[in-house]
Motif scaffolding. Structure first.
Motif, mmCIF file in Angstrom:
data_model
loop_
_atom_site.group_PDB
_atom_site.id
_atom_site.type_symbol
_atom_site.label_atom_id
_atom_site.label_comp_id
_atom_site.label_asym_id
_atom_site.label_seq_id
_atom_site.Cartn_x
_atom_site.Cartn_y
_atom_site.Cartn_z
ATOM 1 N N ARG A 12 -17.970 18.629 -17.171
ATOM 2 C CA ARG A 12 -19.227 18.477 -16.428
ATOM 3 C C ARG A 12 -19.813 19.760 -15.970
ATOM 4 O O ARG A 12 -20.941 19.651 -15.083
ATOM 5 C CB ARG A 12 -18.892 17.371 -15.141
ATOM 6 C CG ARG A 12 -18.034 16.157 -15.642
ATOM 7 C CD ARG A 12 -18.826 15.384 -16.329
ATOM 8 N NE ARG A 12 -19.776 14.518 -15.503
ATOM 9 C CZ ARG A 12 -20.370 13.409 -16.106
ATOM 10 N NH1 ARG A 12 -20.115 13.098 -17.459
ATOM 11 N NH2 ARG A 12 -21.091 12.748 -15.647
ATOM 12 N N ARG B 113 -23.579 20.033 -16.196
ATOM 13 C CA ARG B 113 -24.354 19.113 -14.988
ATOM 14 C C ARG B 113 -24.379 20.139 -13.853
ATOM 15 O O ARG B 113 -25.302 19.803 -13.136
ATOM 16 C CB ARG B 113 -23.668 17.725 -14.905
ATOM 17 C CG ARG B 113 -24.098 16.774 -16.165
ATOM 18 C CD ARG B 113 -23.251 15.772 -15.967
ATOM 19 N NE ARG B 113 -23.597 14.796 -14.979
ATOM 20 C CZ ARG B 113 -24.604 13.965 -14.815
ATOM 21 N NH1 ARG B 113 -25.324 13.756 -15.844
ATOM 22 N NH2 ARG B 113 -24.708 13.199 -13.850
ATOM 23 N N PHE C 91 -27.727 18.901 -11.674
ATOM 24 C CA PHE C 91 -27.679 17.294 -11.480
ATOM 25 C C PHE C 91 -26.937 17.162 -10.186
ATOM 26 O O PHE C 91 -26.965 15.942 -9.790
ATOM 27 C CB PHE C 91 -26.978 16.831 -12.712
ATOM 28 C CG PHE C 91 -27.750 16.644 -14.087
ATOM 29 C CD1 PHE C 91 -28.558 15.852 -14.326
ATOM 30 C CD2 PHE C 91 -27.818 17.891 -14.784
ATOM 31 C CE1 PHE C 91 -29.470 15.575 -15.547
ATOM 32 C CE2 PHE C 91 -28.453 17.813 -15.927
ATOM 33 C CZ PHE C 91 -29.489 16.712 -16.304
ATOM 34 N N ASP D 187 -19.655 13.080 -8.815
ATOM 35 C CA ASP D 187 -20.060 12.898 -10.474
ATOM 36 C C ASP D 187 -18.667 12.699 -11.256
ATOM 37 O O ASP D 187 -18.593 12.096 -12.484
ATOM 38 C CB ASP D 187 -20.875 14.065 -10.656
ATOM 39 C CG ASP D 187 -21.236 14.194 -12.290
ATOM 40 O OD1 ASP D 187 -21.996 13.250 -12.610
ATOM 41 O OD2 ASP D 187 -20.848 14.983 -12.728
#
Length: 227
Positions: free
Chosen positions: A50, A53, A58, A68
């Motif tokens: 991730r 992101r 994000f 997340d």
């Protein structure tokens, strides 16, 4: 000032502060996973996956980054556990954003020589606040963080917006970085003058100037002025 150069833009990790210590980072992720009651190996795998992101905006903070990752795993945690996990993550990042010993002296020297100074960092959302808490940050005219502008190196936009904020064309700017994520090639493509910094170990494959530390940048610019 060195030749036509009027500004110097620096990378952060591996250039002004050390790169993440990978082994300690994995231990921190395992500690967070244990606190949240999830498998540490799987949590680490998903966390790493991730990254894009985290560094492109994000997530607004450490807690959202952890949430997340949990959601991508199909897991959850209560607010108290998330807050404690975020505090562990923040403390780890705080320990990473510590300048190398010679950096402030070199930055002061560049400022005294009349250069405008900028920073471009591919970073997660904890880093801008940590950077601004450093005394070093006051010498910089511009600091651009990927998580705030939602684009990252080596994409041309992040270099161009930084040069624009400095009030300089890319051709008037030196870019100094350790070369990770093709940042030097990205700087060169927009017209900046890229310089690799190699703080330890053998010199890497690079066809441009190389320095060992920020004082090396000072000496490079002095030599360019003499040409």
């Amino acid at each position: 000032m060195g030749g036509r150069i009027a500004g110097v833009v620096f990378d952060l990790f591996g250039t002004l502060v050390p790169r993440y210590p990978i082994d300690r980072h994995r231990k921190v992720l395992a500690e967070i996973a244990a606190l949240l009651g999830v498998d540490p190996v799987r949590f680490t795998e998903v966390w790493i996956s991730r990254l894009e992101r985290r560094i492109t905006g994000f997530c607004r903070d450490a807690e959202e980054c952890i949430l997340d990752t949990l959601e991508a795993m199909g897991a959850s945690a209560d607010r108290e556990a998330l807050a404690r996990a975020a505090a562990i993550r923040y403390e780890f990042m705080r320990s990473c954003v510590v300048p190398y010993p010679e950096v402030e002296e070199g930055i002061r020297a560049l400022k005294g020589m009349g250069y405008k100074l900028g920073l471009i960092s591919n970073s997660s959302p904890e880093v801008p606040e940590l950077w601004r808490s450093l005394s070093l940050s006051r010498y910089f005219d511009v600091a651009t963080f990927s998580c705030e502008v939602r684009t990252r190196k080596p994409h041309r936009e992040i270099y161009l917006m930084t040069c624009s904020a400095l009030g300089l064309s890319p051709e008037l700017c030196l870019y100094v970085g350790d070369g990770s994520e093709n940042e030097l090639e990205g700087a060169r493509e927009v017209g900046m003058f890229p310089v690799m910094i190699v703080r330890d170990g053998p010199l890497r494959d690079w066809d441009g100037p190389v320095v060992r530390d920020v004082m090396g940048v000072v000496e490079l610019l002095k030599s360019m002025s003499d040409c």
